[in-house]
Design a protein around this motif. Structure first.
Motif, short mmCIF file in Angstrom:
data_model
loop_
_atom_site.label_atom_id
_atom_site.label_comp_id
_atom_site.label_asym_id
_atom_site.label_seq_id
_atom_site.Cartn_x
_atom_site.Cartn_y
_atom_site.Cartn_z
N ASN A 146 0.83 -1.20 0.00
CA ASN A 146 0.00 0.00 0.00
C ASN A 146 0.87 1.26 0.00
N TYR A 147 1.84 1.31 0.90
CA TYR A 147 2.69 2.48 1.07
C TYR A 147 3.55 2.76 -0.16
N VAL A 148 4.20 1.72 -0.68
CA VAL A 148 5.06 1.89 -1.86
C VAL A 148 4.23 2.27 -3.08
N SER A 149 3.07 1.63 -3.23
CA SER A 149 2.18 1.98 -4.35
C SER A 149 1.75 3.44 -4.24
N TYR A 150 1.35 3.85 -3.04
CA TYR A 150 0.94 5.23 -2.83
C TYR A 150 2.08 6.19 -3.16
N TYR A 151 3.27 5.89 -2.67
CA TYR A 151 4.43 6.74 -2.92
C TYR A 151 4.72 6.84 -4.42
N THR A 162 1.94 8.95 -6.15
CA THR A 162 1.96 10.39 -5.87
C THR A 162 3.26 11.04 -6.30
N ARG A 163 4.38 10.41 -5.96
CA ARG A 163 5.68 11.03 -6.26
C ARG A 163 6.15 10.72 -7.67
N GLY A 164 5.90 9.50 -8.14
CA GLY A 164 6.36 9.11 -9.47
C GLY A 164 5.45 9.55 -10.59
N LEU A 165 4.14 9.42 -10.37
CA LEU A 165 3.18 9.75 -11.43
C LEU A 165 2.44 11.05 -11.20
#
Length: 136
Positions: free
Chosen positions: A26-31, A34-37
């Motif tokens: 969840n956390y890595v996907s969220y990051y 938000t940050r990558g895309l």
């Protein structure tokens, strides 16, 4: 330690282990979203939640609660209950992110961690008492 105590320990330890992995998904996907895309907080929370739910169903069913449902109807009931419970907790997650990160301006990554701790505990109760309970 009795067999029942060992089984309970195995179950809780497995849930915590896979709960941490689900939180990481969840956390890595969220990051990444938000940050990558550059996706917004609420939309990224929904997508990250969906990926985490898929991961959690498989790990909870097979390794934590060792559910051995037979037939498509039983599997469908289990999956439906799992998704319903996760929708409820997912809405809580989104609501917490919206309120605390977007509206109150708290640091989104810290809110995300705190929300996931709460949601993970709630999901255990749902899974243990409602979704993967042993029938018979």
């Amino acid at each position: 330690m009795t067999e029942t105590e060992r089984e309970r320990f195995r179950e809780v330890a497995g849930y915590l282990f896979f709960g941490v992995l689900t939180t990481i998904v969840n956390y890595v996907s969220y990051y990444a979203l938000t940050r990558g895309l550059g996706m917004g907080v609420t939309a990224a929370t929904v997508w990250a939640w969906g990926l985490a739910v898929l991961f959690a169903f498989v790990t909870n069913k097979l390794w934590v609660f060792r559910s051995r449902t037979r037939g498509l109807a039983a599997l469908g009931r289990e999956l439906s209950a799992f998704v319903a419970a996760r929708l409820f907790s997912g809405l809580l997650d989104v609501g917490m992110m919206w309120l605390f990160a977007e509206k109150l301006g708290w640091p989104d990554m810290w809110v995300k961690i705190g929300g996931n701790v709460f949601v993970t505990a709630l999901n255990y109760v749902f899974s243990k008492r409602w979704i993967f309970r042993r029938r018979g």
